[in-house]
Write a protein that holds these residues in place. Sequence first.
Motif, PDB file in Angstrom:
ATOM      1  N   VAL A 227     -22.603  33.304 -91.897  1.00  0.00           N
ATOM      2  CA  VAL A 227     -21.420  34.092 -92.261  1.00  0.00           C
ATOM      3  C   VAL A 227     -21.771  35.576 -92.187  1.00  0.00           C
ATOM      4  O   VAL A 227     -21.071  36.378 -91.566  1.00  0.00           O
ATOM      5  CB  VAL A 227     -20.929  33.726 -93.694  1.00  0.00           C
ATOM      6  CG1 VAL A 227     -19.902  34.742 -94.200  1.00  0.00           C
ATOM      7  CG2 VAL A 227     -20.336  32.316 -93.723  1.00  0.00           C
ATOM      8  N   LYS A 228     -22.901  35.923 -92.797  1.00  0.00           N
ATOM      9  CA  LYS A 228     -23.350  37.325 -92.815  1.00  0.00           C
ATOM     10  C   LYS A 228     -23.532  37.852 -91.379  1.00  0.00           C
ATOM     11  O   LYS A 228     -23.038  38.931 -91.032  1.00  0.00           O
ATOM     12  CB  LYS A 228     -24.662  37.414 -93.600  1.00  0.00           C
ATOM     13  CG  LYS A 228     -25.240  38.808 -93.663  1.00  0.00           C
ATOM     14  CD  LYS A 228     -26.563  38.827 -94.435  1.00  0.00           C
ATOM     15  CE  LYS A 228     -27.234  40.165 -94.225  1.00  0.00           C
ATOM     16  NZ  LYS A 228     -28.675  40.126 -94.385  1.00  0.00           N
TER      17      LYS A 228
ATOM     18  N   VAL B   7     -20.192  38.297 -89.523  1.00  0.00           N
ATOM     19  CA  VAL B   7     -19.437  39.458 -90.003  1.00  0.00           C
ATOM     20  C   VAL B   7     -20.047  40.710 -89.368  1.00  0.00           C
ATOM     21  O   VAL B   7     -19.342  41.556 -88.820  1.00  0.00           O
ATOM     22  CB  VAL B   7     -19.451  39.552 -91.554  1.00  0.00           C
ATOM     23  CG1 VAL B   7     -19.018  40.942 -92.025  1.00  0.00           C
ATOM     24  CG2 VAL B   7     -18.543  38.492 -92.153  1.00  0.00           C
TER      25      VAL B   7
ATOM     26  N   VAL C 200     -15.519  33.863 -88.032  1.00  0.00           N
ATOM     27  CA  VAL C 200     -15.798  34.016 -89.462  1.00  0.00           C
ATOM     28  C   VAL C 200     -14.939  33.104 -90.366  1.00  0.00           C
ATOM     29  O   VAL C 200     -15.498  32.440 -91.246  1.00  0.00           O
ATOM     30  CB  VAL C 200     -15.730  35.503 -89.886  1.00  0.00           C
ATOM     31  CG1 VAL C 200     -15.749  35.657 -91.401  1.00  0.00           C
ATOM     32  CG2 VAL C 200     -16.901  36.264 -89.267  1.00  0.00           C
TER      33      VAL C 200
ATOM     34  N   VAL D   5     -16.575  30.514 -93.042  1.00  0.00           N
ATOM     35  CA  VAL D   5     -16.342  30.662 -94.483  1.00  0.00           C
ATOM     36  C   VAL D   5     -15.875  29.316 -95.042  1.00  0.00           C
ATOM     37  O   VAL D   5     -16.377  28.859 -96.079  1.00  0.00           O
ATOM     38  CB  VAL D   5     -15.298  31.774 -94.766  1.00  0.00           C
ATOM     39  CG1 VAL D   5     -14.801  31.724 -96.203  1.00  0.00           C
ATOM     40  CG2 VAL D   5     -15.891  33.149 -94.460  1.00  0.00           C
TER      41      VAL D   5
ATOM     42  N   MET E  19     -20.872  38.223 -97.088  1.00  0.00           N
ATOM     43  CA  MET E  19     -20.079  39.122 -96.227  1.00  0.00           C
ATOM     44  C   MET E  19     -20.323  40.584 -96.593  1.00  0.00           C
ATOM     45  O   MET E  19     -20.439  41.441 -95.713  1.00  0.00           O
ATOM     46  CB  MET E  19     -18.592  38.768 -96.330  1.00  0.00           C
ATOM     47  CG  MET E  19     -18.256  37.437 -95.695  1.00  0.00           C
ATOM     48  SD  MET E  19     -16.502  37.250 -95.335  1.00  0.00           S
ATOM     49  CE  MET E  19     -15.881  36.923 -96.967  1.00  0.00           C
TER      50      MET E  19
ATOM     51  N   GLY F  87     -23.472  41.669 -95.173  1.00  0.00           N
ATOM     52  CA  GLY F  87     -23.277  41.924 -93.738  1.00  0.00           C
ATOM     53  C   GLY F  87     -22.714  43.315 -93.506  1.00  0.00           C
ATOM     54  O   GLY F  87     -23.177  44.051 -92.634  1.00  0.00           O
TER      55      GLY F  87
ATOM     56  N   MET G  74     -14.510  40.604 -91.631  1.00  0.00           N
ATOM     57  CA  MET G  74     -14.634  40.357 -93.074  1.00  0.00           C
ATOM     58  C   MET G  74     -13.259  40.094 -93.693  1.00  0.00           C
ATOM     59  O   MET G  74     -13.104  39.188 -94.514  1.00  0.00           O
ATOM     60  CB  MET G  74     -15.313  41.541 -93.768  1.00  0.00           C
ATOM     61  CG  MET G  74     -15.234  41.419 -95.274  1.00  0.00           C
ATOM     62  SD  MET G  74     -16.612  42.079 -96.179  1.00  0.00           S
ATOM     63  CE  MET G  74     -16.099  41.655 -97.855  1.00  0.00           C
TER      64      MET G  74
ATOM     65  N   GLY H  38     -12.261  36.652 -93.178  1.00  0.00           N
ATOM     66  CA  GLY H  38     -13.018  35.759 -94.056  1.00  0.00           C
ATOM     67  C   GLY H  38     -12.474  35.792 -95.479  1.00  0.00           C
ATOM     68  O   GLY H  38     -12.364  34.754 -96.139  1.00  0.00           O
TER      69      GLY H  38
END
Length: 215
Positions: free
Chosen positions: A8-9, A12, A20, A24, A41, A44, A69, A72
């Motif tokens: 996820v990080k 993003v 994303v 998530v 996030m 990120g 982001m 997400g």
Amino acid sequence: MMSKLQEVKAQVEAGKTKLVPGLVQEALSEGCSATDVLNAMVEGMGVVGEKFSTGEIFVPEMLVAAKAMAKGVEVLKPHLAGAGTSSLGTCVIGTVAGDLHDIGKNLVSMMIESAGFNVVDLGVDVPVQKFVDAIKENDNVKIVACSGLLTTTMPALKETVAAIKNSGLTGFRVMVGGAPVTPEYAAEIGADGYSPDAGSAAIKAKELVAVMATA
Ligand code: B1M
């Protein structure tokens, strides 16, 4: 292998708007908490900020990361925020004039809403007068929340708080926050409250209203 949170990080950071939301959802399905996913996030975005500072990436990359982001956060929203009961009054929120950053403000808005406020979101780059007008035009305004993310818009925070305080309007408290804002600066510009992050902003908003009720 990369954990789901690391993925996820990374996505993003890479601004993968389409990937994303699914990641998530997968992270949540695998049992990660909404807070952990949010923190991944935010981390990120931290990396994105560092890379921007060092000249490794530029505004367009920063913008797509922000969009990724935001996508997400949409998936995360029902998991972060409970059903608002709107019994604590209205909160007027916005990012101050000259400032276009809204991810942090949106998170604060979401948490304040879930704490039981009815939220009126004025968006970004909000002129001072628009804050004042919104306090007049909406019923039962108890909290005014101003966000600023740039050192260059800290004076706009100061002007906004001053204009609200000098407007003659009463019955509410003013909160400020955003990465460059310190508790000392908040006190110096006459804000009634400061909080460092979205979760504590909701707690602070409730506290301010409770204190007002007993005053
Ligand atoms: Co901008 N930007 N940006 N940017 N951007 C920063 C803030 C920066 C630190 C990056 C860097 O250089 N390392 C830097 C500011 C430096 C400084 O002022 N000292 C910077 C700069 C320089 C700029 C431009 C000037 C770049 C340029 O054009 N040369 C430009 C300015 C535009 C403008 O606003 N006029 C600019 C533009 C942009 C984009 C539009 C491309 C995009 C924003 C898109 C959007 O928001 N829709 C962007 C982004 C994405 C960032 C970074 C990378 C990420 C911001 C973010 O969303 N963070 C950021 C670097 C960073 O933060 N590490 C950076 C995640 C978010 C969850 O955190 O917003 O801090 P944050 O919110 C937190 C807390 O601060 C707090 O709670 C939130 C959640 O817990 N909080 C409150 C926020 N508001 C609160 C209110 C409260 C209480 C708590 O009470 C009312």
